[in-house]
Design an enzyme around this catalytic site. Structure first.
Site, PDB file in Angstrom:
ATOM      1  N   CYS A   1      10.154   9.140  -1.248  1.00 31.66           N
ATOM      2  CA  CYS A   1       9.659  10.245  -0.430  1.00 31.66           C
ATOM      3  C   CYS A   1       8.891  11.214  -1.323  1.00 31.66           C
ATOM      4  O   CYS A   1       9.469  11.772  -2.257  1.00 31.66           O
ATOM      5  CB  CYS A   1      10.836  10.959   0.235  1.00 31.66           C
ATOM      6  SG  CYS A   1      10.322  12.383   1.216  1.00 31.66           S
TER       7      CYS A   1
ATOM      8  N   ARG B   1       0.832  -1.206   0.000  1.00 25.08           N
ATOM      9  CA  ARG B   1       0.000   0.000   0.000  1.00 25.08           C
ATOM     10  C   ARG B   1       0.866   1.254   0.000  1.00 25.08           C
ATOM     11  O   ARG B   1       1.001   1.940  -1.011  1.00 25.08           O
ATOM     12  CB  ARG B   1      -0.953  -0.010   1.203  1.00 25.08           C
ATOM     13  CG  ARG B   1      -2.131   0.961   1.100  1.00 25.08           C
ATOM     14  CD  ARG B   1      -1.842   2.400   1.474  1.00 25.08           C
ATOM     15  NE  ARG B   1      -1.274   2.585   2.783  1.00 25.08           N
ATOM     16  CZ  ARG B   1      -0.758   3.747   3.228  1.00 25.08           C
ATOM     17  NH1 ARG B   1      -0.747   4.814   2.447  1.00 25.08           N
ATOM     18  NH2 ARG B   1      -0.252   3.824   4.437  1.00 25.08           N
TER      19      ARG B   1
END
Lengths: 328, 324
Positions: A266, A40
């Protein structure tokens, strides 16, 4: 380097069982629960959108490797997160997966919950809040308090269906907009989530800037009892993932979020690392005599599978090292 | 992400001064041994010019690195990357003496040709017999004996000597190495005249457990003279360093940009990246005297020359935020 065969077998032994030599436990905890977020949190932050079959196969391989808690997908609008489209079908593919593996779904709102309710195989759901007001506004266009209120009906409905609810707190150490977030503020949001019915709250260092100092300071905000229900979700953006996890273990945390192959860069620093790699965490834990139930070699197999599909190398150091020793 | 300005400036401040907020210090300062120009470059595929190697060292010195392993006096036939190390030191003749430049010296001949700017030398031994045989074709005891004249000459030249012990945790051939064995070799090096011994996890397999067990072999007094040299091959570099600090170690070897892959696992990581270590240390309020931003500049310089990206996470993160 044909002669390293002897050592390789010792290493293989460690990778499987977690033991180089018999050892007394390094820390007081004999075991740690790994929350595998690769399918996920990992995949939703990767550029490639995978098929339902491939996502399901990844989860099956993770299960075979011993991952007993897997965040399998997210019920969000495919317009915003195309990587998570068809999560319903992913859960459908996995209805026969043995029940000792818990499959969780991130649910951003009531509509997402309704989708989850149509699935036979969702075992738990996860909701989220931020510890930073600015982050909350930028991310979901409302204040922290409003976001929690919006989740109230989600938690109530989940309770009616006997679904445990896990909470995430982002910016638990710092926010990309506000900078440092006070531990007291994080504790307040965390306790609110517990009070609303979350059985566990995962504290996330969203931009990965924390070091052992901030981690210790954050966790010292909580009592020993509270820490039993707290998980840590570190990012490795500045290479601090494992040291923060080590300090967390010393502080009494026993649940760690991580992502196979370090999937999920990120979103606030394109190209930089994101999630800490499960393989690297497990290597450390096994080396310290802490059980995880995970077979590291099989986990690396799952990582190789998904990285081949994504067309990129693993972000895990352990994965890279194992690949390198295999090529000898 | 234009809105990240307030945070970026806070982060910049941390990277420079090492402080996010005021904090108590446990250890006031940690000494960093920068091995990039030697241990790093000798394990990279590209051989750089004398000028580039010297410029690299100047940039490291500007960043505040006060102890730099600048090269190795080995035969260029074996280690072409270290050819012309003599000239590198000559280029650095005028580098302020506040920066200590060290040379790895494998034998007496290497020491004889050492130029005046060499302030210290380093020698090495292995804690594993098999590794010693495979690496330098002799036993540990023989290797130490061969260094005796080197130490004697160094003493005459008033050059401090640093010792390295490889395979301090495990050996690629023998597997786990006993801490007692490592301590024996370490103490021998001290007895022969080394002022400091750096313990190396050569194949990077150590975890906090092995690190703690190894360092518990030594007294507090001994640990003042012991440095740690971890490899990040299995991602354990920083956790091992953290545990070492907790055990009383105050000298850490690292390599800017994580230069120097693992010679035993081609393609895998080797040295731990200085930037990542500094980020952790500064975050914990430990002084190093190094300006992380300037160090990242030195890393960018050398990585551009080597034609490869940095192995440092901090370096990659800073590059990513700069590109916003």
């Amino acid at each position: 380097m044909k002669v390293i065969v002897h050592f390789t077998s010792t290493l293989q032994n460690r990778l499987r069982t977690g033991h180089f030599v018999k050892r007394r436990h390094f820390l007081t905890t004999p075991a740690v629960r790994i929350v595998e977020v690769g399918p996920r949190d990992g995949l939703q932050n990767e550029l490639v959108t995978l098929s339902v079959q491939d996502r399901a196969q990844l989860i099956r391989m993770l299960t075979s490797a011993g991952c007993s808690y897997i965040e399998a997908g997210s019920f969000v609008s495919p317009k915003w997160v195309p990587q998570m489209a068809d999560t319903e079908q992913v859960f459908q593919e996995l209805i026969h997966l043995p029940r000792h593996t818990t499959l969780a779904a991130l649910v951003p709102n009531l509509r997402g919950l309704e989708q989850a309710l149509r699935c036979t195989r969702v075992d738990e759901i996860a909701i989220f809040a931020a510890a930073s007001e600015t982050f909350s506004q930028r991310n979901i266009n409302c204040s922290i308090a409003e976001s929690l209120e919006r989740f109230r009906p989600v938690i109530e409905t989940a309770a009616q269906h006997s679904w445990p609810v896990r909470g995430y707190v982002s910016c638990a150490i710092a926010c990309p907009y506000e900078g440092t977030i006070s531990s007291a503020q994080v504790a307040m949001v965390t306790r609110k989530l517990f009070e609303m019915g979350c059985y566990q709250v995962s504290l996330g260092d969203t931009i990965g800037v924390g070091t052992p100092f901030e981690t210790k300071r954050l966790l010292q905000e909580f009592s020993g009892q509270e820490k039993k229900q707290i998980a840590v979700h570190f990012h490795d953006t500045y290479g601090q993932g494992l040291v923060n996890i080590l300090v967390s273990l010393e502080q009494g945390i026993t649940t760690i979020d991580s992502s196979v192959a370090g999937l999920g860069g990120c979103p606030y620093a394109k190209g930089a690392s994101g999630n800490v790699a499960t393989e690297d965490v497990v290597y450390m834990l096994h080396g310290m005599g802490i059980e995880t139930g995970i077979d590291l070699t099989k986990l690396v197999g799952a990582a190789e599978f998904i990285c081949a599909l994504l067309g990129k190398p693993t972000r895990s150091k352990v994965g890279a090292a194992i690949a390198a020793t295999r090529s000898i």
